[in-house]
Scaffold this motif. Structure first.
Motif, short mmCIF file in Angstrom:
data_model
loop_
_atom_site.label_atom_id
_atom_site.label_comp_id
_atom_site.label_asym_id
_atom_site.label_seq_id
_atom_site.Cartn_x
_atom_site.Cartn_y
_atom_site.Cartn_z
N ALA A 74 0.29 -1.47 -0.05
CA ALA A 74 0.03 -0.39 0.00
C ALA A 74 0.71 1.30 0.11
CB ALA A 74 -1.18 0.00 1.13
N LYS A 79 -0.67 4.69 -1.62
CA LYS A 79 -2.97 5.02 -1.16
C LYS A 79 -2.80 5.48 0.25
CE LYS A 79 -4.09 0.21 -2.44
NZ LYS A 79 -5.74 1.33 -3.69
N ILE A 82 -5.13 5.26 6.37
CA ILE A 82 -5.84 5.63 7.39
C ILE A 82 -6.11 6.44 8.36
CG2 ILE A 82 -7.87 4.46 8.56
CD1 ILE A 82 -7.38 1.67 7.11
N SER A 198 -15.75 -1.49 4.70
CA SER A 198 -14.94 -1.09 3.02
C SER A 198 -15.68 -0.15 2.80
CB SER A 198 -15.08 -2.62 2.47
OG SER A 198 -15.94 -3.27 1.92
N MET A 201 -13.22 2.90 4.47
CA MET A 201 -11.87 2.91 3.82
C MET A 201 -11.39 1.95 3.25
SD MET A 201 -11.23 0.87 7.09
CE MET A 201 -12.31 1.49 8.89
N ASP A 202 -10.13 2.37 2.69
CA ASP A 202 -9.54 1.30 0.90
C ASP A 202 -9.89 -0.01 1.77
OD1 ASP A 202 -7.41 1.48 -1.51
OD2 ASP A 202 -7.01 0.61 0.73
N ALA A 203 -9.86 -0.35 0.76
CA ALA A 203 -10.48 -2.06 0.87
C ALA A 203 -8.39 -3.22 1.19
CB ALA A 203 -10.53 -2.99 0.18
N LEU A 205 -5.89 -1.19 2.45
CA LEU A 205 -5.55 -1.38 3.92
C LEU A 205 -6.35 -1.74 5.17
CD1 LEU A 205 -4.94 2.32 3.53
CD2 LEU A 205 -3.48 0.74 4.00
N ILE A 256 -11.92 -6.32 -1.49
CA ILE A 256 -12.07 -5.33 -2.70
C ILE A 256 -13.68 -6.14 -3.95
CG2 ILE A 256 -11.35 -3.81 -5.20
CD1 ILE A 256 -8.42 -4.69 -3.66
N LYS A 259 -16.79 -5.32 -2.13
CA LYS A 259 -16.21 -3.81 -1.87
C LYS A 259 -17.63 -2.99 -2.94
CE LYS A 259 -14.46 0.94 -1.46
NZ LYS A 259 -13.18 1.67 -1.02
N TYR A 260 -17.03 -3.60 -4.33
CA TYR A 260 -17.52 -3.34 -5.82
C TYR A 260 -18.69 -4.29 -6.28
CZ TYR A 260 -13.90 0.10 -5.50
OH TYR A 260 -13.16 1.46 -5.11
#
Length: 320
Positions: A74, A79, A82, A198, A201-203, A205, A256, A259-260
């Protein structure tokens, strides 16, 4: 004249079906390979079946290293960090302790007391637990007749794999098969919680921190309980690095994808984990996958997973 609707160029890369298919299959292959890899690690490090504390140390080393690898990646990808607050730290700690520490305490214990083939089939119950939990958590993900049928077929396969050859003796122990099923339940619960986190926050991280926190907790538990690191040589070091890399890659990519994409669409690929796990265990551990009860149980479990998750996949295909 009606225009053909095309996917927006701003559509996230991880919602494209070829990408989803490829990454989901890769994740399931990596997770399937963990079954023979862990049992091989026990042999290389001379960790006995009853030495639960050393098994926790082995697991902690793997996941702490996996978390550190993801944090380094990361950083290379630049990235954004957090923003740690008391709430964020508490959320990551809960996720790490549930998805990594508690789940893998049961998983590593269970794998020491049962075969890789059997464990890979039993661990597929996580998909059915996800469906049942989603019924009570999400208003738009209720338990339908099709899902109920899929869960019934899947659990029938899990039930069948625990019989001996004559079907007169039900072979199920809490330390072995019971621990694998409990691990699947904790993973299903933690995955739903992780999907919620998620969104904020970034998946990658999120996965890195939960692996590092969960791995550190496993190390502390193992050492305080009298565990040891084992006798490392080149083979065992390379195996530990592989286990850490497969964890960091699979968990990050899976987070990820969740998340999507809808949970049900991604979890359909879980039927590949017992297939990969059984085949790789048979290949590397010389375990027998060709017992008729194993093959029938594998068919039942995979069919059940397909039934409970097929609608989401069909809907996405029609949309695209």
């Amino acid at each position: 004249m009606n225009k053909v609707s095309m996917p927006s160029s701003s559509e996230p890369y991880f919602t494209r079906l070829p990408v989803v298919f490829s990454l989901a299959i890769l994740c399931t292959f990596l997770w399937g390979s963990a079954y023979p890899a862990i049992k091989t690690g026990y042999a290389l490090l001379h960790i006995e079946q009853h030495d639960i504390a050393s098994q926790m140390v082995f697991a902690g080393q793997r996941f702490l290293l996996a978390g550190l690898i993801l944090l380094a990646l990361a950083r290379l990808l630049k990235k954004p960090s957090i923003a740690f607050t008391r709430t964020t730290l508490a959320q990551l700690t809960v996720l790490g302790l549930s998805q990594t520490t508690v789940q893998y305490i049961f998983f590593y214990i269970g794998l020491a007391y049962t075969t890789g083939v059997k464990a890979s089939i039993l661990n597929a119950t996580g998909t059915f637990f996800s469906v049942l939990l989603a019924h009570f958590i999400y208003q738009n993900d209720r338990l339908t007749h099709r899902k109920f049928l899929g869960c019934t077929i899947g659990f029938t396969g899990v039930f069948l794999v625990n019989f001996n050859h004559s079907l007169l003796d039900f072979q199920f122990t809490l330390a072995g098969e019971g621990s694998i099923v409990l691990a699947a339940f904790f993973l299903a619960s933690a995955s739903i919680y992780g999907k919620r986190l998620s969104q904020r926050m970034d998946a990658m991280l999120m996965t890195a921190w939960q692996l590092a926190i969960g791995g550190a907790a496993l190390l502390v538990i193992g050492y305080l309980s009298g565990g040891h690191s084992g006798e490392f040589d080149l083979s065992s070091v390379l195996l530990l690095i592989y286990l850490a890399l497969l964890s960091s890659a699979a968990f990050a990519l899976w987070s990820i994808l969740l998340k999507y994409n809808p949970v049900g669409m991604i979890t359909i690929f879980n039927f590949l984990i017992p297939i990969f796990g059984s085949l790789l265990s048979a290949l590397f551990l010389n375990e027998n996958i060709l017992e008729w009860k194993n093959l029938i149980a594998l068919v039942f479990v995979c069919s059940g997973i397909y039934l409970v998750t097929r609608r989401q996949l069909v809907t996405r295909r029609q949309t695209h």
